[in-house]
Design a protein around this motif. Sequence first.
Motif, short mmCIF file in Angstrom:
data_model
loop_
_atom_site.label_atom_id
_atom_site.label_comp_id
_atom_site.label_asym_id
_atom_site.label_seq_id
_atom_site.Cartn_x
_atom_site.Cartn_y
_atom_site.Cartn_z
N ALA A 278 0.82 -1.21 0.00
CA ALA A 278 0.00 0.00 0.00
C ALA A 278 0.86 1.25 0.00
CB ALA A 278 -0.92 0.01 1.21
N ARG A 279 0.30 2.31 -0.56
CA ARG A 279 1.03 3.57 -0.71
C ARG A 279 1.46 4.14 0.63
NH1 ARG A 279 1.15 6.40 -5.16
NH2 ARG A 279 -0.71 5.38 -5.98
N ASP A 280 0.75 3.82 1.70
CA ASP A 280 1.06 4.37 3.01
C ASP A 280 0.65 3.36 4.06
OD1 ASP A 280 1.90 6.16 4.94
OD2 ASP A 280 0.73 7.84 4.19
N HIS A 281 0.90 3.72 5.32
CA HIS A 281 0.52 2.84 6.42
C HIS A 281 -0.95 3.04 6.78
CE1 HIS A 281 4.94 2.90 6.64
NE2 HIS A 281 4.80 1.69 7.13
N VAL A 282 -1.43 2.23 7.71
CA VAL A 282 -2.85 2.22 8.06
C VAL A 282 -3.26 3.49 8.81
CG1 VAL A 282 -4.56 1.00 9.46
CG2 VAL A 282 -3.01 -0.30 8.02
N HIS A 283 -2.39 4.03 9.68
CA HIS A 283 -2.61 5.31 10.37
C HIS A 283 -3.91 5.32 11.20
CE1 HIS A 283 0.14 8.00 7.62
NE2 HIS A 283 0.80 7.04 8.25
N PRO A 284 -4.05 4.49 12.22
CA PRO A 284 -5.31 4.44 12.96
C PRO A 284 -5.55 5.67 13.83
CG PRO A 284 -3.67 3.06 14.03
CD PRO A 284 -3.06 3.52 12.74
N THR A 285 -6.81 6.09 13.91
CA THR A 285 -7.24 7.17 14.81
C THR A 285 -8.57 6.80 15.43
OG1 THR A 285 -6.22 8.79 13.31
CG2 THR A 285 -7.62 9.65 15.06
N PHE A 286 -8.67 6.87 16.76
CA PHE A 286 -9.92 6.61 17.45
C PHE A 286 -10.91 7.76 17.26
CE2 PHE A 286 -8.42 3.03 20.04
CZ PHE A 286 -9.61 2.34 20.27
N SER A 287 -12.19 7.42 17.22
CA SER A 287 -13.24 8.44 17.30
C SER A 287 -13.27 8.98 18.71
CB SER A 287 -14.59 7.83 16.93
OG SER A 287 -14.95 6.79 17.85
N ARG A 288 -13.90 10.15 18.87
CA ARG A 288 -13.94 10.79 20.17
C ARG A 288 -14.72 9.97 21.20
NH1 ARG A 288 -12.09 16.12 21.03
NH2 ARG A 288 -12.85 17.11 22.93
N ASP A 289 -15.69 9.16 20.75
CA ASP A 289 -16.45 8.33 21.68
C ASP A 289 -15.77 7.01 22.00
OD1 ASP A 289 -16.86 6.78 19.41
OD2 ASP A 289 -19.02 7.16 19.29
N GLY A 290 -14.63 6.73 21.37
CA GLY A 290 -13.86 5.53 21.67
C GLY A 290 -14.46 4.25 21.17
N ARG A 291 -15.40 4.31 20.23
CA ARG A 291 -16.08 3.12 19.75
C ARG A 291 -15.68 2.71 18.34
NH1 ARG A 291 -20.37 2.22 23.24
NH2 ARG A 291 -21.39 0.83 21.75
N ARG A 292 -14.99 3.61 17.60
CA ARG A 292 -14.64 3.34 16.22
C ARG A 292 -13.21 3.81 15.97
NH1 ARG A 292 -18.54 6.70 16.44
NH2 ARG A 292 -18.30 8.06 14.64
N ILE A 293 -12.61 3.21 14.95
CA ILE A 293 -11.24 3.57 14.55
C ILE A 293 -11.26 3.81 13.05
CG2 ILE A 293 -8.85 2.78 14.42
CD1 ILE A 293 -9.74 0.74 16.72
N GLN A 294 -10.72 4.94 12.65
CA GLN A 294 -10.60 5.20 11.21
C GLN A 294 -9.21 4.81 10.74
OE1 GLN A 294 -9.93 9.02 9.75
NE2 GLN A 294 -10.57 8.56 7.68
N ILE A 295 -9.15 4.16 9.58
CA ILE A 295 -7.88 3.79 8.96
C ILE A 295 -7.94 4.11 7.47
CG2 ILE A 295 -7.45 1.94 10.63
CD1 ILE A 295 -8.18 -0.06 8.38
N GLN A 296 -6.82 3.90 6.79
CA GLN A 296 -6.78 3.92 5.33
C GLN A 296 -6.25 2.57 4.88
OE1 GLN A 296 -4.35 7.38 4.57
NE2 GLN A 296 -2.49 6.45 5.37
#
Length: 450
Positions: free
Chosen positions: A405-423
């Motif tokens: 992949a062009r880049d890494h996954v780069h995880p970030t939690f949502s403010r409510d702590g229930r979801r994680i955004q990645i690429q």
Amino acid sequence: MLLRKTSLLLALMLAAAPLWAQIGQRFPSEKRVVADPVTGTPLTFLTTQPRGDSKIYPSHPQWTADGQWLVFRSNRVKGEAIAVNEASGDMVQVTEGGYDGMLNLSQTGGNKLYFLRKAASRAPKVMEAVEVDLDRVFADSQAGTMKPAGRYQRVFATLPAELEAVGDNALDADGQWFYFRIQGKAYAGAHLPAGTKIEPPFGPRGMGAGPHAIGKINVQTGEVRHVVSVPFQIGHIQANLWKPAELVFSWETGGKSPQRTWTVRGDGSGLRPLYPEAPYEWVTHEAIVGPDEVAMALMGHRPIAGVADPSRPAGTSVEGANPGQEDGWGATGTREKPTGLAIVNLRTRQMEIVGQTPSGSGLWHVHASPDGRFAVGDDFARNLYLIDRRTHEMLLLSAGHKATARDHVHPTFSRDGRRIQIQSALLSSDGREMNIVVVPVPPAWLAREP
């Protein structure tokens, strides 16, 4: 005849321009839920086409203040930012005129976006600070009543060329001040105490030399103030999103730094190393994750000299997938010493390692839920690991995102702590193009005792 054809072509180009460049332009939903091929975790792909998507850097908010939209970078409109509604999948162009570097989403006072861009005059090194009223963009786009970009975008400051302002920036927790990096050496040096030793380049990439500085802009008045100068090259700047006037920033060398992490108050006081690192430690990818805590990676990605490592078979490295392997960094980032996902307390200054992969690169980009329950990290193989901070249990949450992949996954939690955004490049036919994905924290983990 030639003149007529030229005039016709020009007219067609002018007529088409707003269709691809205008703020508020809408794109149809691509939303699709895909079962992770390794773990079975349901992955919500908010984009699925190869359009050059990439998420905002993991140290910054990904969701708008109301939690309904995620903003990301994309080549759907080259050089512009796109927002996607997590529920519907609808996409809207939210900038016009470009941006430079970081995109900053306010977390209080409505849905707003802040960034730097090259001045409309295109004068060399002159930058504009811009605020976008996302609520108005979303409403008018939905209604089909879009107006000129100036009705949604407000230039609240113009930064002179001498500052050489660049796109490493952050919005304060209360939305009053916008911090930015200054790489103009004459300006930065003039604000250093007399006799300060200027740091030379460090490491094989020839980066890290100073001086640099941090400035700030009042979002309402446009007033520009100096915050702090340092004798080295500044990298990422981030603001504590729970406590105004507290910053974390890095000494950027492109790899191992003599002292990676720093913190300072918004008025320039209290400058100090955040985590005083040892010469053998490779500290990277710090992210403020709560009112009092910063997550960061102590890397264990480099082989121990003279020791065979079965987790790193010869000839299996993928170009671009394994940074920091070149010579010149010294005996750093190995597992001869403790490594892993670390949490540093800004008040007590205590550090705890909450988890580490048993082999491979170790955790690379890291984040944690603001409630202190969970941490998350990726590795060079683009695997995503979830950690229960109370028990230190680790779960391979998602895999198969392709080491090419062009880049890494780069995880970030949502403010409510229930979801994680990645690429992710999971759906990519070329193994490189990435999409925007939301990964749920498993219900069984959310049901655990805090």
